[in-house]
Design a protein around this motif. Structure first.
Motif, mmCIF file in Angstrom:
data_model
loop_
_atom_site.group_PDB
_atom_site.id
_atom_site.type_symbol
_atom_site.label_atom_id
_atom_site.label_comp_id
_atom_site.label_asym_id
_atom_site.label_seq_id
_atom_site.Cartn_x
_atom_site.Cartn_y
_atom_site.Cartn_z
ATOM 1 N N LEU A 1 1.548 -1.431 -0.091
ATOM 2 C CA LEU A 1 0.060 0.000 0.162
ATOM 3 C C LEU A 1 0.963 1.516 0.084
ATOM 4 C CD1 LEU A 1 -3.195 -1.232 2.316
ATOM 5 C CD2 LEU A 1 -2.618 -0.499 0.102
ATOM 6 N N ARG A 2 1.826 1.631 0.913
ATOM 7 C CA ARG A 2 3.026 2.158 0.828
ATOM 8 C C ARG A 2 3.413 3.296 -0.185
ATOM 9 N NH1 ARG A 2 4.126 0.599 5.438
ATOM 10 N NH2 ARG A 2 6.905 -0.483 4.680
ATOM 11 N N GLU B 1 3.751 6.154 -5.634
ATOM 12 C CA GLU B 1 3.820 5.807 -7.381
ATOM 13 C C GLU B 1 2.950 7.119 -7.948
ATOM 14 O OE1 GLU B 1 3.367 2.062 -8.650
ATOM 15 O OE2 GLU B 1 5.435 1.411 -8.119
ATOM 16 N N LYS B 2 1.810 6.815 -7.129
ATOM 17 C CA LYS B 2 0.514 7.938 -6.924
ATOM 18 C C LYS B 2 0.885 9.155 -7.407
ATOM 19 C CE LYS B 2 -3.616 4.812 -6.906
ATOM 20 N NZ LYS B 2 -5.285 4.645 -6.423
ATOM 21 N N ALA B 3 1.482 9.201 -6.108
ATOM 22 C CA ALA B 3 2.011 10.934 -5.491
ATOM 23 C C ALA B 3 2.986 11.183 -6.862
ATOM 24 C CB ALA B 3 2.296 11.067 -4.374
ATOM 25 N N ARG B 4 4.249 10.306 -6.749
ATOM 26 C CA ARG B 4 5.162 10.814 -8.122
ATOM 27 C C ARG B 4 4.839 10.689 -9.313
ATOM 28 N NH1 ARG B 4 9.555 6.317 -7.182
ATOM 29 N NH2 ARG B 4 7.272 5.360 -7.900
ATOM 30 N N ASP B 5 3.602 10.293 -9.963
ATOM 31 C CA ASP B 5 2.962 10.164 -10.784
ATOM 32 C C ASP B 5 1.732 11.817 -11.294
ATOM 33 O OD1 ASP B 5 3.546 7.831 -12.613
ATOM 34 O OD2 ASP B 5 1.824 6.586 -11.942
ATOM 35 N N ARG B 6 1.588 11.903 -10.112
ATOM 36 C CA ARG B 6 0.971 13.568 -9.833
ATOM 37 C C ARG B 6 2.150 14.423 -9.845
ATOM 38 N NH1 ARG B 6 -1.435 12.244 -4.706
ATOM 39 N NH2 ARG B 6 -2.843 10.511 -5.350
#
Length: 149
Positions: free
Chosen positions: A10-11, A16-21
């Motif tokens: 989950l971490r 990865e989502k934060a990096r993509d944003r």
């Protein structure tokens, strides 16, 4: 009881989502800055190269032919500078000015030698206020592109 493997997965997904944003935000910012800079450069260029009363006309035909024409008024006549692109090599062309009464004046001619911008300077004995259209016409009478003044 917590599952360490699930917590770590989950971490990693959240990171990865934060990096993509962040990456998408950076790309949008870079593209926006580039567009703003391009608009400013074009505006400055036109501002420095425009004479009083000078008009810049731009047209693109469905065939892909493009023309940018600058009309500079003189005392009872006009100077023209046209940049034309998209004409087949070997095509014999004329830059034609038509006045509001429908009279046509040939301002210059050339033979297209290659694909790419062809710069042409010319003049026509037409009152600047009477210029209706500027066209590229082949010597056999086909109109390749027209821009309204």
């Amino acid at each position: 009881m917590r599952d360490p493997l699930l917590e770590r997965t989950l971490r990693q997904v959240r990171a990865e989502k934060a990096r993509d944003r962040r990456r998408r935000g950076g790309i949008v910012t870079a593209v926006s800055a580039t567009l703003i800079a391009a608009v400013l450069v074009v505006g400055v260029h036109l501002g420095r190269h425009s004479a009083p009363g000078e008009r810049v006309l731009v047209a693109t035909a469905a065939s892909g032919t493009r023309m940018t024409t600058t009309i500079t008024p003189a005392d009872g006549w006009v100077r023209l500078h046209a940049a034309v692109d998209g004409i087949d090599p070997g095509e014999k062309c004329e830059l034609v000015v038509t006045d509001s009464a429908g009279r046509r004046y040939v301002a210059g001619g050339w033979v297209a030698s290659r694909r790419g911008d062809t710069g042409l300077a010319g003049a026509a004995m037409v009152d600047p206020a009477e210029v209706a259209t500027i066209s590229v016409v082949t010597v056999d009478g086909r109109v390749l592109i027209t821009v309204s003044a």
